[in-house]
Write a protein that holds these residues in place. Structure first.
Motif, PDB file in Angstrom:
ATOM      1  N   GLN B  35       0.928  -1.288  -0.064  1.00  0.00           N
ATOM      2  CA  GLN B  35       0.081   0.085  -0.018  1.00  0.00           C
ATOM      3  C   GLN B  35       0.833   1.226  -0.165  1.00  0.00           C
ATOM      4  O   GLN B  35       0.526   2.409  -0.752  1.00  0.00           O
ATOM      5  N   ILE B  36       2.014   1.124   0.650  1.00  0.00           N
ATOM      6  CA  ILE B  36       2.981   2.147   0.905  1.00  0.00           C
ATOM      7  C   ILE B  36       3.696   2.520  -0.547  1.00  0.00           C
ATOM      8  O   ILE B  36       3.949   3.696  -0.713  1.00  0.00           O
ATOM      9  N   GLY B  37       3.875   1.554  -1.066  1.00  0.00           N
ATOM     10  CA  GLY B  37       4.776   1.616  -2.516  1.00  0.00           C
ATOM     11  C   GLY B  37       6.149   1.527  -2.264  1.00  0.00           C
ATOM     12  O   GLY B  37       6.698   1.422  -1.088  1.00  0.00           O
ATOM     13  N   ALA B  38       6.960   1.564  -3.170  1.00  0.00           N
ATOM     14  CA  ALA B  38       8.497   1.488  -3.200  1.00  0.00           C
ATOM     15  C   ALA B  38       8.851   2.792  -2.684  1.00  0.00           C
ATOM     16  O   ALA B  38       8.548   3.591  -2.892  1.00  0.00           O
ATOM     17  N   ILE B  53       4.470   4.416   7.488  1.00  0.00           N
ATOM     18  CA  ILE B  53       4.640   3.087   8.052  1.00  0.00           C
ATOM     19  C   ILE B  53       4.210   3.162   9.690  1.00  0.00           C
ATOM     20  O   ILE B  53       3.155   2.381  10.037  1.00  0.00           O
ATOM     21  N   VAL B  54       4.413   4.281  10.373  1.00  0.00           N
ATOM     22  CA  VAL B  54       4.036   4.240  11.782  1.00  0.00           C
ATOM     23  C   VAL B  54       2.250   4.767  11.809  1.00  0.00           C
ATOM     24  O   VAL B  54       1.763   4.707  12.776  1.00  0.00           O
ATOM     25  N   THR B  55       1.967   5.264  10.956  1.00  0.00           N
ATOM     26  CA  THR B  55       0.505   5.622  10.748  1.00  0.00           C
ATOM     27  C   THR B  55      -0.343   4.609   9.972  1.00  0.00           C
ATOM     28  O   THR B  55      -1.669   4.804   9.919  1.00  0.00           O
ATOM     29  N   LEU B  61      -1.046  -3.869  12.842  1.00  0.00           N
ATOM     30  CA  LEU B  61      -1.876  -5.372  13.024  1.00  0.00           C
ATOM     31  C   LEU B  61      -0.976  -6.083  12.692  1.00  0.00           C
ATOM     32  O   LEU B  61      -0.834  -7.256  13.318  1.00  0.00           O
ATOM     33  N   ALA B  62       0.033  -6.007  11.710  1.00  0.00           N
ATOM     34  CA  ALA B  62       1.014  -7.060  11.180  1.00  0.00           C
ATOM     35  C   ALA B  62       1.911  -7.195  12.641  1.00  0.00           C
ATOM     36  O   ALA B  62       2.246  -8.178  13.001  1.00  0.00           O
ATOM     37  N   ILE B  63       2.367  -5.989  13.037  1.00  0.00           N
ATOM     38  CA  ILE B  63       3.263  -6.013  14.151  1.00  0.00           C
ATOM     39  C   ILE B  63       2.512  -6.580  15.451  1.00  0.00           C
ATOM     40  O   ILE B  63       3.161  -7.618  16.220  1.00  0.00           O
ATOM     41  N   PHE B  64       1.373  -6.529  15.714  1.00  0.00           N
ATOM     42  CA  PHE B  64       0.554  -7.170  16.740  1.00  0.00           C
ATOM     43  C   PHE B  64       0.566  -8.761  16.442  1.00  0.00           C
ATOM     44  O   PHE B  64       0.989  -9.487  17.398  1.00  0.00           O
ATOM     45  N   PHE B  65       0.550  -9.099  15.381  1.00  0.00           N
ATOM     46  CA  PHE B  65       0.515 -10.597  15.025  1.00  0.00           C
ATOM     47  C   PHE B  65       1.905 -11.148  15.141  1.00  0.00           C
ATOM     48  O   PHE B  65       1.988 -12.238  15.763  1.00  0.00           O
ATOM     49  N   LEU B  66       2.858 -10.485  14.753  1.00  0.00           N
ATOM     50  CA  LEU B  66       4.183 -11.004  14.936  1.00  0.00           C
ATOM     51  C   LEU B  66       4.604 -10.888  16.288  1.00  0.00           C
ATOM     52  O   LEU B  66       5.240 -12.010  16.576  1.00  0.00           O
TER      53      LEU B  66
END
Lengths: 124, 142
Positions: B35-38, B53-55, B61-66
């Motif tokens: 979503q953020i792109g290159a 990234i921080v917003t 959600l990904a960090i929460f799962f990891l």
């Protein structure tokens, strides 16, 4: 194959295996949570992050991750990722000889099949 | 023995949590970064990417799962063998292949299907063995 690729693969495999073995040893000495409830698990995590073996394992796993990044710039991904499946064998050897786990014939057979299977899946 | 059965169920449930969290975390991270792109490798590009990234809810959600993966991994290793958890966790590779076929309609090569079959047989073999073969330290067992 170039020497630096072989050294990189060795660091990748030994780093991740060594790190996970150190963390396993740490968690075994911390002891399991009394109950699988949030409060007991949080208490377990507090003890876990205070364990020296945990902090031995984390930098080893970070080292392995950097080796992976370097390897991906030196060698094709189709070689690097399947080769990293060897860590299943390295991990089982470490579990047997360092952690003193009893690895039966059935477990060895399972590990070898998983190792070949992961290499094939990663190769695509 | 009831306690042996309980140990096996508890271990397999925790390995399942580990695999689900790792796969969900990786997929969300990939989705969030797409979503953020290159990212442009300039001071401006990196600071802009950092802000995005921080917003990003997806990345959090990904960090929460990891984190969930790391917690379940550490917890299961506090009682189960490393040589049991490590190969059993490879079940995730097989699960990802099935998900890719069902939801992303990806075509999978015969070589990869053979790999998936070997992983499944291997995980079943390891799953038959005792999840814990080392002694519980006495001060912990007490």
């Amino acid at each position: 194959m170039y020497v630096h690729v072989i050294v990189g693969l060795a660091v990748l495999i030994l780093g991740s295996t060594g790190g996970e073995i150190a963390i396993t040893h740490g968690m075994k000495s911390v002891g399991e949570p009394a109950r699988l409830r949030p409060a007991a698990v949080l208490q377990f995590l507090r003890r876990a992050v205070g364990n020296g073996w945990f902090w031995t394992g984390v930098p080893l796993m970070a080292l392995s991750f950097y080796a992976l990044l370097l390897l991906l710039s030196w060698a094709p991904i189709s070689l690097v990722i399947p080769a990293s499946a060897l860590s299943y064998v390295a991990g089982t050897l470490g579990a047997k000889f360092i952690l003193g786990e009893d690895v039966s014939i059935a477990r060895w057979a399972g590990v070898i099949l998983v190792c070949i299977g992961v290499a094939l899946v990663a190769a695509g | 023995m009831a306690s042996a059965k309980r140990l096996r169920i508890k271990t397999l449930a925790m390995i399942l949590a580990m695999v689900v969290c790792a796969n969900a975390g990786d997929l969300l991270l990939k989705y969030g970064m797409a979503q953020i792109g290159a990212v442009e490798l300039t001071a401006h590009g990196i600071s802009q990417a950092f802000r995005l990234i921080v917003t990003s809810t997806t990345i959090w959600l990904a960090i929460f799962f990891l984190i969930g993966f790391m917690v379940s991994y550490m917890t299961v290793l506090s009682w189960a063998d490393y040589s049991y958890v490590m190969p059993a966790g490879a079940f995730g590779y097989a699960a990802l292949t099935f998900l890719a076929v069902v939801y992303l309609h990806e075509s999978v090569s015969p070589r990869r299907w053979i790999g998936v079959a070997l992983i499944c047989v291997g995980v079943l073999l390891v799953g038959q063995t005792k999840p814990r073969t080392t002694e519980v330290p006495s001060e912990v067992a007490a």
